[in-house]
Scaffold this motif. Structure first.
Motif, PDB file in Angstrom:
ATOM      1  N   TYR A   4     -19.703  32.032   6.393  1.00  0.00           N
ATOM      2  CA  TYR A   4     -20.842  31.537   7.171  1.00  0.00           C
ATOM      3  C   TYR A   4     -20.941  30.009   7.113  1.00  0.00           C
ATOM      4  O   TYR A   4     -21.161  29.361   8.135  1.00  0.00           O
ATOM      5  CB  TYR A   4     -22.128  32.196   6.677  1.00  0.00           C
ATOM      6  CG  TYR A   4     -21.968  33.683   6.517  1.00  0.00           C
ATOM      7  CD1 TYR A   4     -21.901  34.510   7.634  1.00  0.00           C
ATOM      8  CD2 TYR A   4     -21.820  34.271   5.264  1.00  0.00           C
ATOM      9  CE1 TYR A   4     -21.715  35.882   7.519  1.00  0.00           C
ATOM     10  CE2 TYR A   4     -21.640  35.648   5.124  1.00  0.00           C
ATOM     11  CZ  TYR A   4     -21.584  36.444   6.256  1.00  0.00           C
ATOM     12  OH  TYR A   4     -21.387  37.785   6.138  1.00  0.00           O
ATOM     13  N   LYS A   8     -20.238  27.236  10.250  1.00  0.00           N
ATOM     14  CA  LYS A   8     -21.186  26.166  10.572  1.00  0.00           C
ATOM     15  C   LYS A   8     -20.504  24.801  10.487  1.00  0.00           C
ATOM     16  O   LYS A   8     -20.673  23.956  11.372  1.00  0.00           O
ATOM     17  CB  LYS A   8     -22.369  26.226   9.603  1.00  0.00           C
ATOM     18  CG  LYS A   8     -23.490  25.280   9.953  1.00  0.00           C
ATOM     19  CD  LYS A   8     -24.662  25.518   9.020  1.00  0.00           C
ATOM     20  CE  LYS A   8     -25.889  24.777   9.441  1.00  0.00           C
ATOM     21  NZ  LYS A   8     -27.052  25.131   8.611  1.00  0.00           N
ATOM     22  N   LEU A  35     -25.371  34.373  12.038  1.00  0.00           N
ATOM     23  CA  LEU A  35     -24.116  34.294  11.275  1.00  0.00           C
ATOM     24  C   LEU A  35     -24.129  33.096  10.340  1.00  0.00           C
ATOM     25  O   LEU A  35     -23.831  33.216   9.152  1.00  0.00           O
ATOM     26  CB  LEU A  35     -22.911  34.168  12.221  1.00  0.00           C
ATOM     27  CG  LEU A  35     -22.384  35.412  12.876  1.00  0.00           C
ATOM     28  CD1 LEU A  35     -21.278  35.061  13.863  1.00  0.00           C
ATOM     29  CD2 LEU A  35     -21.876  36.403  11.846  1.00  0.00           C
ATOM     30  N   GLU A  36     -24.468  31.927  10.893  1.00  0.00           N
ATOM     31  CA  GLU A  36     -24.447  30.704  10.103  1.00  0.00           C
ATOM     32  C   GLU A  36     -25.450  30.739   8.954  1.00  0.00           C
ATOM     33  O   GLU A  36     -25.248  30.092   7.939  1.00  0.00           O
ATOM     34  CB  GLU A  36     -24.699  29.489  11.001  1.00  0.00           C
ATOM     35  CG  GLU A  36     -23.534  29.183  11.911  1.00  0.00           C
ATOM     36  CD  GLU A  36     -23.716  27.893  12.690  1.00  0.00           C
ATOM     37  OE1 GLU A  36     -24.768  27.236  12.550  1.00  0.00           O
ATOM     38  OE2 GLU A  36     -22.795  27.539  13.441  1.00  0.00           O
ATOM     39  N   GLY A  38     -26.117  33.449   7.320  1.00  0.00           N
ATOM     40  CA  GLY A  38     -25.745  34.547   6.438  1.00  0.00           C
ATOM     41  C   GLY A  38     -26.577  35.795   6.625  1.00  0.00           C
ATOM     42  O   GLY A  38     -26.604  36.659   5.746  1.00  0.00           O
TER      43      GLY A  38
END
Length: 139
Positions: A4, A8, A35-36, A38
């Motif tokens: 993650y 980013k 996603l970034e 987590g």
């Protein structure tokens, strides 16, 4: 560094906002944000393919970072993420580009390509004459 954080970092290194990556990849901005942060599991290989295209990076590299593929011995030795080399001529030809809010036309991109060719012409000629394939341009 987990997947993650690396995702980013790669997005930021390319200079993209989440929205820009979403537009380039076809993956929703909300999903990329999750996603970034987590808040989602590792995405499927299909989603990784879209993200790799949006980030203009090799699919296999993203698959390795996500844990689907084992890293090569060289990549394990080097450790951290390494910026991929991008063929600028191909990048100009294959992407819709914006500079300071102005969308570049095919003619604009061709002009930029010609200017870069002129800029590096002397260095390419010197490289060809030296016969050294490892010679690279240095400012």
């Amino acid at each position: 560094m987990d997947f993650y954080e690396q995702l980013k970092d790669m997005r930021k290194m390319k200079g993209f906002t989440i929205r820009e990556l979403a537009d380039r990849s076809g993956v929703s901005a909300a999903y990329i944000s999750q996603l970034e942060n987590g808040n989602r599991g590792i995405p499927s290989p299909d989603v990784l393919m879209k993200l790799s295209e949006g980030l203009n990076m090799p699919y296999t590299e993203l698959m390795q970072i996500a844990g689907y593929l084992e890293k090569s011995p060289q990549a394990r030795e080097e450790g951290a993420y390494r910026k991929p080399r991008i063929n600028l001529r191909r990048f100009l030809r294959e992407n819709d580009l914006i500079f300071d809010g102005i969308e570049l036309t095919e003619g604009d991109k061709e002009w930029i390509e010609r200017m870069l060719t002129v800029l590096f012409w002397k260095e390419k000629k010197r490289k060809d004459q030296s016969g050294d394939p490892s010679f690279t341009y240095e400012k």
